[in-house]
Structures are given as structure tokens and as C-alpha cells.
Design a protein around this motif. Structure first.
Motif, PDB file in Angstrom:
ATOM      1  N   SER A 160      35.059  45.001  12.456  1.00  0.00           N
ATOM      2  CA  SER A 160      35.354  43.916  13.389  1.00  0.00           C
ATOM      3  C   SER A 160      34.926  44.283  14.808  1.00  0.00           C
ATOM      4  O   SER A 160      34.343  43.467  15.527  1.00  0.00           O
ATOM      5  CB  SER A 160      36.853  43.592  13.357  1.00  0.00           C
ATOM      6  OG  SER A 160      37.172  42.593  14.275  1.00  0.00           O
ATOM      7  N   ILE A 161      35.182  45.521  15.202  1.00  0.00           N
ATOM      8  CA  ILE A 161      34.780  45.989  16.538  1.00  0.00           C
ATOM      9  C   ILE A 161      33.268  45.925  16.678  1.00  0.00           C
ATOM     10  O   ILE A 161      32.745  45.475  17.698  1.00  0.00           O
ATOM     11  CB  ILE A 161      35.333  47.406  16.810  1.00  0.00           C
ATOM     12  CG1 ILE A 161      36.846  47.336  17.006  1.00  0.00           C
ATOM     13  CG2 ILE A 161      34.652  48.046  18.017  1.00  0.00           C
ATOM     14  CD1 ILE A 161      37.546  48.681  16.996  1.00  0.00           C
ATOM     15  N   GLN A 195      44.366  44.616  24.023  1.00  0.00           N
ATOM     16  CA  GLN A 195      44.155  43.177  24.222  1.00  0.00           C
ATOM     17  C   GLN A 195      44.002  42.466  22.881  1.00  0.00           C
ATOM     18  O   GLN A 195      44.551  41.382  22.683  1.00  0.00           O
ATOM     19  CB  GLN A 195      42.923  42.941  25.098  1.00  0.00           C
ATOM     20  CG  GLN A 195      43.131  43.373  26.531  1.00  0.00           C
ATOM     21  CD  GLN A 195      41.833  43.355  27.332  1.00  0.00           C
ATOM     22  OE1 GLN A 195      40.743  43.327  26.790  1.00  0.00           O
ATOM     23  NE2 GLN A 195      41.983  43.378  28.651  1.00  0.00           N
ATOM     24  N   ILE A 196      43.290  43.092  21.968  1.00  0.00           N
ATOM     25  CA  ILE A 196      43.107  42.499  20.640  1.00  0.00           C
ATOM     26  C   ILE A 196      44.454  42.380  19.928  1.00  0.00           C
ATOM     27  O   ILE A 196      44.755  41.361  19.297  1.00  0.00           O
ATOM     28  CB  ILE A 196      42.098  43.317  19.811  1.00  0.00           C
ATOM     29  CG1 ILE A 196      40.705  43.181  20.440  1.00  0.00           C
ATOM     30  CG2 ILE A 196      42.081  42.870  18.357  1.00  0.00           C
ATOM     31  CD1 ILE A 196      39.680  44.157  19.907  1.00  0.00           C
ATOM     32  N   ARG A 197      45.296  43.385  20.042  1.00  0.00           N
ATOM     33  CA  ARG A 197      46.622  43.342  19.401  1.00  0.00           C
ATOM     34  C   ARG A 197      47.483  42.224  19.982  1.00  0.00           C
ATOM     35  O   ARG A 197      48.160  41.503  19.248  1.00  0.00           O
ATOM     36  CB  ARG A 197      47.345  44.689  19.561  1.00  0.00           C
ATOM     37  CG  ARG A 197      46.798  45.766  18.645  1.00  0.00           C
ATOM     38  CD  ARG A 197      47.584  47.054  18.741  1.00  0.00           C
ATOM     39  NE  ARG A 197      48.938  46.854  18.254  1.00  0.00           N
ATOM     40  CZ  ARG A 197      50.009  47.471  18.760  1.00  0.00           C
ATOM     41  NH1 ARG A 197      49.882  48.324  19.754  1.00  0.00           N
ATOM     42  NH2 ARG A 197      51.199  47.243  18.262  1.00  0.00           N
ATOM     43  N   VAL A 198      47.471  42.072  21.308  1.00  0.00           N
ATOM     44  CA  VAL A 198      48.232  40.990  21.943  1.00  0.00           C
ATOM     45  C   VAL A 198      47.686  39.649  21.484  1.00  0.00           C
ATOM     46  O   VAL A 198      48.432  38.757  21.076  1.00  0.00           O
ATOM     47  CB  VAL A 198      48.199  41.108  23.484  1.00  0.00           C
ATOM     48  CG1 VAL A 198      48.657  39.815  24.140  1.00  0.00           C
ATOM     49  CG2 VAL A 198      49.061  42.267  23.947  1.00  0.00           C
ATOM     50  N   PHE A 199      46.381  39.515  21.521  1.00  0.00           N
ATOM     51  CA  PHE A 199      45.719  38.269  21.154  1.00  0.00           C
ATOM     52  C   PHE A 199      46.067  37.891  19.717  1.00  0.00           C
ATOM     53  O   PHE A 199      46.441  36.758  19.424  1.00  0.00           O
ATOM     54  CB  PHE A 199      44.205  38.459  21.323  1.00  0.00           C
ATOM     55  CG  PHE A 199      43.451  37.202  21.585  1.00  0.00           C
ATOM     56  CD1 PHE A 199      43.547  36.556  22.801  1.00  0.00           C
ATOM     57  CD2 PHE A 199      42.614  36.677  20.621  1.00  0.00           C
ATOM     58  CE1 PHE A 199      42.834  35.401  23.054  1.00  0.00           C
ATOM     59  CE2 PHE A 199      41.897  35.523  20.855  1.00  0.00           C
ATOM     60  CZ  PHE A 199      42.009  34.889  22.073  1.00  0.00           C
ATOM     61  N   ASP A 200      45.976  38.879  18.813  1.00  0.00           N
ATOM     62  CA  ASP A 200      46.270  38.628  17.403  1.00  0.00           C
ATOM     63  C   ASP A 200      47.748  38.325  17.171  1.00  0.00           C
ATOM     64  O   ASP A 200      48.097  37.525  16.305  1.00  0.00           O
ATOM     65  CB  ASP A 200      45.834  39.819  16.552  1.00  0.00           C
ATOM     66  CG  ASP A 200      46.005  39.548  15.071  1.00  0.00           C
ATOM     67  OD1 ASP A 200      45.512  38.499  14.607  1.00  0.00           O
ATOM     68  OD2 ASP A 200      46.632  40.369  14.381  1.00  0.00           O
ATOM     69  N   THR A 215      48.701  43.802  29.936  1.00  0.00           N
ATOM     70  CA  THR A 215      47.655  43.404  29.001  1.00  0.00           C
ATOM     71  C   THR A 215      47.489  41.885  28.980  1.00  0.00           C
ATOM     72  O   THR A 215      46.367  41.371  28.979  1.00  0.00           O
ATOM     73  CB  THR A 215      47.959  43.939  27.592  1.00  0.00           C
ATOM     74  OG1 THR A 215      48.111  45.361  27.672  1.00  0.00           O
ATOM     75  CG2 THR A 215      46.863  43.600  26.613  1.00  0.00           C
ATOM     76  N   VAL A 216      48.605  41.163  28.993  1.00  0.00           N
ATOM     77  CA  VAL A 216      48.539  39.700  29.018  1.00  0.00           C
ATOM     78  C   VAL A 216      47.815  39.243  30.276  1.00  0.00           C
ATOM     79  O   VAL A 216      46.956  38.345  30.228  1.00  0.00           O
ATOM     80  CB  VAL A 216      49.955  39.079  28.917  1.00  0.00           C
ATOM     81  CG1 VAL A 216      49.952  37.608  29.320  1.00  0.00           C
ATOM     82  CG2 VAL A 216      50.507  39.249  27.504  1.00  0.00           C
ATOM     83  N   HIS A 217      48.133  39.851  31.413  1.00  0.00           N
ATOM     84  CA  HIS A 217      47.485  39.447  32.664  1.00  0.00           C
ATOM     85  C   HIS A 217      45.980  39.749  32.650  1.00  0.00           C
ATOM     86  O   HIS A 217      45.197  39.000  33.252  1.00  0.00           O
ATOM     87  CB  HIS A 217      48.182  40.063  33.875  1.00  0.00           C
ATOM     88  CG  HIS A 217      49.341  39.229  34.314  1.00  0.00           C
ATOM     89  ND1 HIS A 217      49.195  38.130  35.125  1.00  0.00           N
ATOM     90  CD2 HIS A 217      50.656  39.293  33.991  1.00  0.00           C
ATOM     91  CE1 HIS A 217      50.376  37.563  35.312  1.00  0.00           C
ATOM     92  NE2 HIS A 217      51.279  38.252  34.630  1.00  0.00           N
ATOM     93  N   GLN A 218      45.570  40.795  31.962  1.00  0.00           N
ATOM     94  CA  GLN A 218      44.137  41.057  31.807  1.00  0.00           C
ATOM     95  C   GLN A 218      43.470  39.914  31.042  1.00  0.00           C
ATOM     96  O   GLN A 218      42.374  39.471  31.386  1.00  0.00           O
ATOM     97  CB  GLN A 218      43.910  42.384  31.077  1.00  0.00           C
ATOM     98  CG  GLN A 218      44.304  43.597  31.878  1.00  0.00           C
ATOM     99  CD  GLN A 218      44.348  44.867  31.032  1.00  0.00           C
ATOM    100  OE1 GLN A 218      44.345  44.826  29.808  1.00  0.00           O
ATOM    101  NE2 GLN A 218      44.391  46.017  31.714  1.00  0.00           N
TER     102      GLN A 218
END
Length: 157
Positions: A34-35, A50-55, A81-84
Motif C-alpha cells: 500500500s505504501i 496520519q494513515i492510521r488516523v485517516f483509516d 496528527t489531525v491538525h497535519q
């Protein structure tokens, strides 16, 4: 108890072939693929955090606090991370009536990124189907779904 359960014995062979190790190795291989796929598109700069938060949003709004709890990381790390992702235009924040927390929501760009991620996952699963064959792929998926449904968290998680 099943006789199979009674046959499980600690050994070096068991350590190499236990279910958790096999599932994690497969997941790690799929994540690496995936990366690689994501590195060729405009979301290549995304970090693993970021991917973990997004997922973890799974297409639904969640508070920063609930994301932190789900991910097992501090609220401060989640907030950063959310703010990024907000700065990248993929997420937006909506203040709750209690003024203490915020809902995290996808922007249109974030929804598009999510769909691109789904396309990449399909490519990965297509390779798994080629590797295992359709019948074994479907059997594996059915087994994992059965287990997933046995331990599914209540709605909202």
C-alpha cells in the motif's frame, strides 16, 4: 474443547507458524504494498500516523478524544496528527457544543483520498487472489469476517 486446541504446544515451530504471526506478516506485507502504491500519487507524503488516523475515521465523524482512545495514543499526539491532515486539506474540525472536544470530519479532498486508498487496496487484494486462488481468497476472507463479527465493537467504534 476441541482436540485441536489441546494439540497446541509451545515450540520453536509453533512460534514461526502461529496464527497471529501469519496474519501480522500478511498485513505487514499488504501495508508495504500500500505504501508503494500510495507513493506514486499525490498522497505520498502521508506518514504512518496520519494513515492510521485517516483509516480510524472509517468515513464517520469521531472526536479527537475517541480517536486517541481507539489508536491507543495520547490526545496531544492525535491532535497534532489531525491538525497535519487539516492543514493538508483532507480533514476538517467541527467544534462540539461542550466546547471541549471537536469532531473530525473528511473534506471532499479527504473523501477523494479515501477512494484512492480503496483503489489501491483493490490492487493489493487482486494480487492476493492471484497468489492464493479465488476459492482460498474467499475462504480466508470469510474466516476473517466471521472472527471480526464475533469481536465487533459496539456501533460507533
Amino acid at each position: 474443547m476441541s482436540t485441536m486446541v489441546n494439540k497446541l504446544q509451545p515450540s520453536f515451530e509453533y512460534l514461526e507458524t502461529n496464527l497471529m504471526r501469519l496474519v501480522l506478516e500478511m498485513a505487514e506485507k499488504m501495508q508495504q504494498e500500500s505504501i508503494v502504491l500510495n507513493s506514486s500519487d499525490k498522497y505520498a507524503h502521508a506518514t504512518p500516523a496520519q494513515i492510521r488516523v485517516f483509516d480510524s475515521l472509517r468515513g464517520k465523524p469521531r472526536t479527537i478524544s475517541s480517536l486517541a482512545e481507539k489508536l491507543g495514543i495520547s490526545r496531544q499526539a492525535t491532535h497534532k496528527t489531525v491538525h497535519q491532515l487539516v492543514d493538508a486539506g483532507l480533514l476538517r474540525l467541527e467544534r462540539l457544543s461542550n466546547n471541549r472536544d471537536q469532531n473530525v470530519l473528511f473534506t471532499e479532498e479527504g473523501k477523494n483520498a479515501r477512494l484512492q486508498g480503496a483503489k489501491n487496496l483493490i490492487k493489493i487484494e487482486e494480487q492476493v487472489i492471484k497468489d492464493l486462488g479465488e476459492a482460498d481468497y474467499q475462504a480466508l476472507k470469510n474466516i476473517l469476517l466471521k472472527h471480526h463479527n464475533l469481536y465487533r465493537l459496539p456501533k460507533g467504534d
